[in-house]
Design an enzyme around this catalytic site. Sequence first.
Site, PDB file in Angstrom:
ATOM      1  N   TYR A  66       0.804  -1.222   0.000  1.00 40.20           N
ATOM      2  CA  TYR A  66       0.000   0.000   0.000  1.00 40.20           C
ATOM      3  C   TYR A  66       0.837   1.272   0.000  1.00 40.20           C
ATOM      4  O   TYR A  66       0.280   2.368  -0.130  1.00 40.20           O
ATOM      5  CB  TYR A  66      -0.929   0.003   1.220  1.00 40.20           C
ATOM      6  CG  TYR A  66      -1.882  -1.162   1.220  1.00 40.20           C
ATOM      7  CD1 TYR A  66      -2.999  -1.160   0.394  1.00 40.20           C
ATOM      8  CD2 TYR A  66      -1.659  -2.281   2.017  1.00 40.20           C
ATOM      9  CE1 TYR A  66      -3.873  -2.240   0.367  1.00 40.20           C
ATOM     10  CE2 TYR A  66      -2.528  -3.360   2.011  1.00 40.20           C
ATOM     11  CZ  TYR A  66      -3.632  -3.336   1.186  1.00 40.20           C
ATOM     12  OH  TYR A  66      -4.496  -4.408   1.153  1.00 40.20           O
TER      13      TYR A  66
ATOM     14  N   HIS B 178      -4.566   6.301  -0.630  1.00 40.39           N
ATOM     15  CA  HIS B 178      -5.063   6.160   0.741  1.00 40.39           C
ATOM     16  C   HIS B 178      -3.959   6.362   1.775  1.00 40.39           C
ATOM     17  O   HIS B 178      -4.249   6.508   2.960  1.00 40.39           O
ATOM     18  CB  HIS B 178      -5.659   4.759   0.907  1.00 40.39           C
ATOM     19  CG  HIS B 178      -7.000   4.715   1.581  1.00 40.39           C
ATOM     20  ND1 HIS B 178      -7.798   5.820   1.764  1.00 40.39           N
ATOM     21  CD2 HIS B 178      -7.691   3.670   2.120  1.00 40.39           C
ATOM     22  CE1 HIS B 178      -8.919   5.455   2.383  1.00 40.39           C
ATOM     23  NE2 HIS B 178      -8.877   4.172   2.618  1.00 40.39           N
TER      24      HIS B 178
ATOM     25  N   TYR C  37      -4.962  -1.851   9.733  1.00 41.90           N
ATOM     26  CA  TYR C  37      -5.491  -1.415   8.450  1.00 41.90           C
ATOM     27  C   TYR C  37      -6.376  -0.197   8.664  1.00 41.90           C
ATOM     28  O   TYR C  37      -6.795   0.116   9.782  1.00 41.90           O
ATOM     29  CB  TYR C  37      -6.232  -2.560   7.757  1.00 41.90           C
ATOM     30  CG  TYR C  37      -5.263  -3.560   7.179  1.00 41.90           C
ATOM     31  CD1 TYR C  37      -4.634  -3.306   5.963  1.00 41.90           C
ATOM     32  CD2 TYR C  37      -4.933  -4.720   7.869  1.00 41.90           C
ATOM     33  CE1 TYR C  37      -3.707  -4.199   5.443  1.00 41.90           C
ATOM     34  CE2 TYR C  37      -4.009  -5.620   7.362  1.00 41.90           C
ATOM     35  CZ  TYR C  37      -3.398  -5.356   6.144  1.00 41.90           C
ATOM     36  OH  TYR C  37      -2.474  -6.230   5.634  1.00 41.90           O
TER      37      TYR C  37
ATOM     38  N   ASN D 296      -9.431   0.671   8.248  1.00 43.60           N
ATOM     39  CA  ASN D 296     -10.738   0.620   8.914  1.00 43.60           C
ATOM     40  C   ASN D 296     -10.647   0.316  10.404  1.00 43.60           C
ATOM     41  O   ASN D 296     -11.668   0.297  11.088  1.00 43.60           O
ATOM     42  CB  ASN D 296     -11.676  -0.376   8.216  1.00 43.60           C
ATOM     43  CG  ASN D 296     -11.149  -1.795   8.221  1.00 43.60           C
ATOM     44  OD1 ASN D 296     -10.062  -2.057   8.721  1.00 43.60           O
ATOM     45  ND2 ASN D 296     -11.913  -2.702   7.654  1.00 43.60           N
TER      46      ASN D 296
ATOM     47  N   ASN E 295     -13.273   5.396   5.889  1.00 48.16           N
ATOM     48  CA  ASN E 295     -13.275   4.350   6.915  1.00 48.16           C
ATOM     49  C   ASN E 295     -12.325   4.636   8.072  1.00 48.16           C
ATOM     50  O   ASN E 295     -12.612   4.269   9.216  1.00 48.16           O
ATOM     51  CB  ASN E 295     -12.939   2.994   6.294  1.00 48.16           C
ATOM     52  CG  ASN E 295     -14.062   2.462   5.431  1.00 48.16           C
ATOM     53  OD1 ASN E 295     -15.232   2.817   5.624  1.00 48.16           O
ATOM     54  ND2 ASN E 295     -13.727   1.626   4.467  1.00 48.16           N
TER      55      ASN E 295
END
Length: 200
Positions: A17, A22, A78, A80, A126
């Site tokens: 990621y 994000h 993560y 969320n 989120n």
Amino acid sequence: MTRTWLVAGLGNPGPTYAGTRHNVGAMVVEELCRRAGLSLSSARGQRAELARTRISAAGLAVPAAQSEAVILMRSRTYMNESGIAVRKVADFARVPVEQIIVVHDEIDLDLGQLRVKAGGGDNGHNGLRSIRAHLHSGDFLRVRIGVGRPPGHQDPADYVLKGFASREKAEVGGQVRLAADAVEYLMTEGLAAAQNRFNS
């Protein structure tokens, strides 16, 4: 007694990621660490990587008689579950919600735009939803970094997990540095001054 700030840069952990839309919040915390000459390291009993420094009117990590403590944080959860990590660090360091700065991506702002604000909802993000739930408050400060809306009918959840196009990368680097400036200014000069200077 001096204040302690908590700066949480949102993102997902791991190399898969790194560099995605994000993860721009995490990139800003990495930039602040670079400026302070620090490295993030896993904190015992926390679900985050942390670096500790101080800030004064002279800047981040510049020795001064009048300075405040700063905890720079990148979650190991993560997106969320960001609130779990933020709450644990805030509780351990006794940082009140109004001295928490959350740096995050914002699809409702174009790439190149930046906003500083206090409070608000989660707007479908989120990470913000999780933080609001675990802090039982949305009254933390936010530095919102525009990443643009997905083209066509692309799912926003997929879009923010993609990397930036090669033509966008130079602009993203500039935005990360500007957002880091905004975080520093927010801590030293306050919300209204930071909004006047950085809200584009």
